[in-house]
Write a protein that holds these residues in place. Structure first.
Motif, mmCIF file in Angstrom:
data_model
loop_
_atom_site.group_PDB
_atom_site.id
_atom_site.type_symbol
_atom_site.label_atom_id
_atom_site.label_comp_id
_atom_site.label_asym_id
_atom_site.label_seq_id
_atom_site.Cartn_x
_atom_site.Cartn_y
_atom_site.Cartn_z
ATOM 1 N N VAL A 79 0.799 -0.888 -0.014
ATOM 2 C CA VAL A 79 -0.092 0.028 0.163
ATOM 3 C C VAL A 79 0.928 1.244 0.085
ATOM 4 N N THR A 80 0.415 2.022 -0.887
ATOM 5 C CA THR A 80 1.392 3.378 -1.120
ATOM 6 C C THR A 80 0.437 4.551 -0.906
ATOM 7 N N ARG A 81 0.959 5.461 -0.284
ATOM 8 C CA ARG A 81 0.080 6.707 -0.038
ATOM 9 C C ARG A 81 0.723 7.919 -0.285
ATOM 10 N N ASN A 82 -0.137 8.763 -0.949
ATOM 11 C CA ASN A 82 0.443 10.054 -1.276
ATOM 12 C C ASN A 82 0.020 11.260 -0.427
ATOM 13 N N PRO A 83 0.874 11.775 0.624
ATOM 14 C CA PRO A 83 0.441 12.575 1.714
ATOM 15 C C PRO A 83 0.091 14.107 1.201
ATOM 16 N N ASN A 84 0.484 14.352 -0.042
ATOM 17 C CA ASN A 84 0.342 15.799 -0.652
ATOM 18 C C ASN A 84 -0.998 16.228 -1.077
ATOM 19 N N ARG A 85 -1.194 17.450 -0.643
ATOM 20 C CA ARG A 85 -2.550 17.876 -1.140
ATOM 21 C C ARG A 85 -2.437 18.511 -2.438
ATOM 22 N N ARG A 86 -1.277 19.090 -3.016
ATOM 23 C CA ARG A 86 -1.232 19.682 -4.249
ATOM 24 C C ARG A 86 -0.188 19.070 -5.285
ATOM 25 N N VAL A 87 0.395 18.054 -4.639
ATOM 26 C CA VAL A 87 1.433 17.426 -5.587
ATOM 27 C C VAL A 87 0.908 15.986 -5.840
ATOM 28 N N SER A 88 1.115 15.677 -7.029
ATOM 29 C CA SER A 88 0.887 14.090 -7.174
ATOM 30 C C SER A 88 1.990 13.580 -7.931
ATOM 31 N N PHE A 89 2.253 12.119 -7.953
ATOM 32 C CA PHE A 89 3.302 11.433 -8.488
ATOM 33 C C PHE A 89 3.024 10.775 -9.584
ATOM 34 N N SER A 90 3.883 10.391 -10.508
ATOM 35 C CA SER A 90 3.847 9.326 -11.465
ATOM 36 C C SER A 90 5.214 8.536 -11.483
ATOM 37 N N TYR A 91 4.794 7.181 -11.648
ATOM 38 C CA TYR A 91 6.157 6.291 -11.676
ATOM 39 C C TYR A 91 6.306 5.660 -13.020
ATOM 40 N N ASP A 92 7.327 5.236 -13.117
ATOM 41 C CA ASP A 92 7.876 4.616 -14.401
ATOM 42 C C ASP A 92 8.999 3.658 -14.393
ATOM 43 N N HIS A 93 8.986 2.815 -15.186
ATOM 44 C CA HIS A 93 10.400 1.769 -15.087
ATOM 45 C C HIS A 93 10.327 1.246 -13.722
ATOM 46 N N PHE A 94 9.152 0.890 -13.178
ATOM 47 C CA PHE A 94 9.154 0.238 -11.787
ATOM 48 C C PHE A 94 9.378 -1.098 -11.903
ATOM 49 N N SER A 95 10.092 -1.725 -11.111
ATOM 50 C CA SER A 95 10.358 -3.299 -10.972
ATOM 51 C C SER A 95 10.515 -3.608 -9.320
ATOM 52 N N ALA A 96 10.253 -4.815 -9.285
ATOM 53 C CA ALA A 96 10.246 -5.294 -7.835
ATOM 54 C C ALA A 96 11.255 -6.644 -7.892
ATOM 55 N N ILE A 97 11.822 -6.890 -6.717
ATOM 56 C CA ILE A 97 12.439 -8.022 -6.451
ATOM 57 C C ILE A 97 12.427 -8.576 -4.963
ATOM 58 N N VAL A 98 12.763 -9.806 -4.622
ATOM 59 C CA VAL A 98 12.661 -10.194 -3.132
ATOM 60 C C VAL A 98 13.989 -10.876 -3.231
ATOM 61 N N GLY A 122 12.838 2.313 -9.500
ATOM 62 C CA GLY A 122 12.239 2.923 -10.624
ATOM 63 C C GLY A 122 12.516 4.582 -10.874
ATOM 64 N N ARG A 123 11.706 5.032 -11.477
ATOM 65 C CA ARG A 123 11.704 6.592 -11.567
ATOM 66 C C ARG A 123 10.520 7.230 -11.375
ATOM 67 N N MET A 124 10.258 8.498 -10.803
ATOM 68 C CA MET A 124 9.392 8.964 -10.395
ATOM 69 C C MET A 124 9.327 10.717 -10.855
ATOM 70 N N ARG A 125 8.358 11.217 -10.865
ATOM 71 C CA ARG A 125 8.182 12.782 -11.236
ATOM 72 C C ARG A 125 7.067 13.346 -10.484
ATOM 73 N N TYR A 126 7.528 14.670 -10.076
ATOM 74 C CA TYR A 126 6.345 15.395 -9.547
ATOM 75 C C TYR A 126 5.406 16.277 -10.360
ATOM 76 N N LYS A 127 4.210 16.186 -9.782
ATOM 77 C CA LYS A 127 3.582 17.220 -10.770
ATOM 78 C C LYS A 127 2.432 17.980 -9.879
ATOM 79 N N ALA A 128 2.710 19.277 -10.026
ATOM 80 C CA ALA A 128 1.904 20.307 -9.300
ATOM 81 C C ALA A 128 1.132 21.225 -10.156
ATOM 82 N N GLY A 129 -0.147 21.213 -10.465
ATOM 83 C CA GLY A 129 -0.872 21.725 -11.596
ATOM 84 C C GLY A 129 -0.210 21.420 -12.920
ATOM 85 N N ALA A 130 0.283 22.489 -13.569
ATOM 86 C CA ALA A 130 0.833 22.670 -14.926
ATOM 87 C C ALA A 130 2.408 22.342 -14.846
ATOM 88 N N ILE A 131 2.945 22.289 -13.720
ATOM 89 C CA ILE A 131 4.439 22.438 -13.560
ATOM 90 C C ILE A 131 4.497 20.875 -12.824
#
Length: 238
Positions: free
Chosen positions: A110-129, A192-201
């Protein structure tokens, strides 16, 4: 003998006394000198004034840009996402001597985004044990994920299914923990990689590393849902 006339002295030329400057005149002259441009007082070229004006403009622009960036950062400063493993299951775990492990596992994260104005986008995400810092499953690529503001997303990747070579000592330790302790320490790693998004920024892409250390109750030959004996919040490095 005729009396000779004595030479008459030439009349003295009277020069008018110089005009004395009054105090008001001195103040007026001083004001005119102070108000004159530096190039007029000292002969500096006009180009120097233009350079000073340009430098002052650049300094003011940089200060205003810095203040604007600071205000935006204070308003939109992002907090890192939070990850936690809430369940784990083993569908296959075969240990083959001397150094082969074949396992199929599934974790619900379970992953939670605690921000009110900023969203996240993930790509090239991978998992191992991994077990004792050695991978026991091959990397599994996860689909891209967009994380809205103030939202929670659940991921349930299935990992493994392929035989993985490991050190012989690792196989022995895993067998001992299953037979005697019934508690095995596992680590789920997401990268992986992630990017922040705030409105149009939008920010540039950052590398993200998520490490989830788990203690699970596991006996040899057991398959199915595992009890989580310890599952603290995952460590997130961005």
């Amino acid at each position: 003998m005729a009396d000779q006339e004595e030479p008459r002295p030439e009349p003295a030329h009277h020069h008018p006394p110089p005009n004395k400057m009054t105090e008001d005149d001195e103040k007026k002259l001083r004001r005119e000198e102070e108000g004159a441009a530096p190039s007029a007082r000292y002969g500096y070229p006009v180009v120097r004034n233009r350079r000073r004006t340009l430098c002052a403009f650049i300094v003011v622009f940089l200060v205003l840009a810095g203040i604007t960036a600071l205000i935006l950062w204070l308003v939109y400063r992002p907090h890192k996402p939070k990850f936690r493993v809430v369940s784990a299951a083993v569908y296959e775990l075969n240990v083959t001597s001397p150094n082969l492990i074949s396992t199929t596992m599934q974790f619900t994260v379970v992953t939670r985004n605690p921000n009110r104005r900023v969203s996240f986008s993930y790509d090239h995400f991978s998992a191992i044990v991994s077990y004792r810092n050695q991978a026991i499953t091959p990397p599994v690529v996860l689909p891209p994920l967009f994380h809205e503001t103030k939202s929670t997303v659940a991921l349930s990747p299935v990992l493994g299914g392929i035989t993985v070579p490991v050190a012989a000592e690792l196989v022995n330790q895993l067998v001992m923990e299953e037979d005697y302790n019934g508690v095995v320490g596992l680590r789920l790693v997401l990268t992986g990689r992630m990017r922040y998004k705030a409105g149009a920024i939008k920010s540039r892409r950052y590398g993200v590393y998520v490490r989830c250390d788990l203690l699970v109750g596991l006996k040899r030959g057991f398959v199915g849902q595992l009890p989580l004996l310890g599952s603290p919040a995952c460590r997130v490095d961005v």
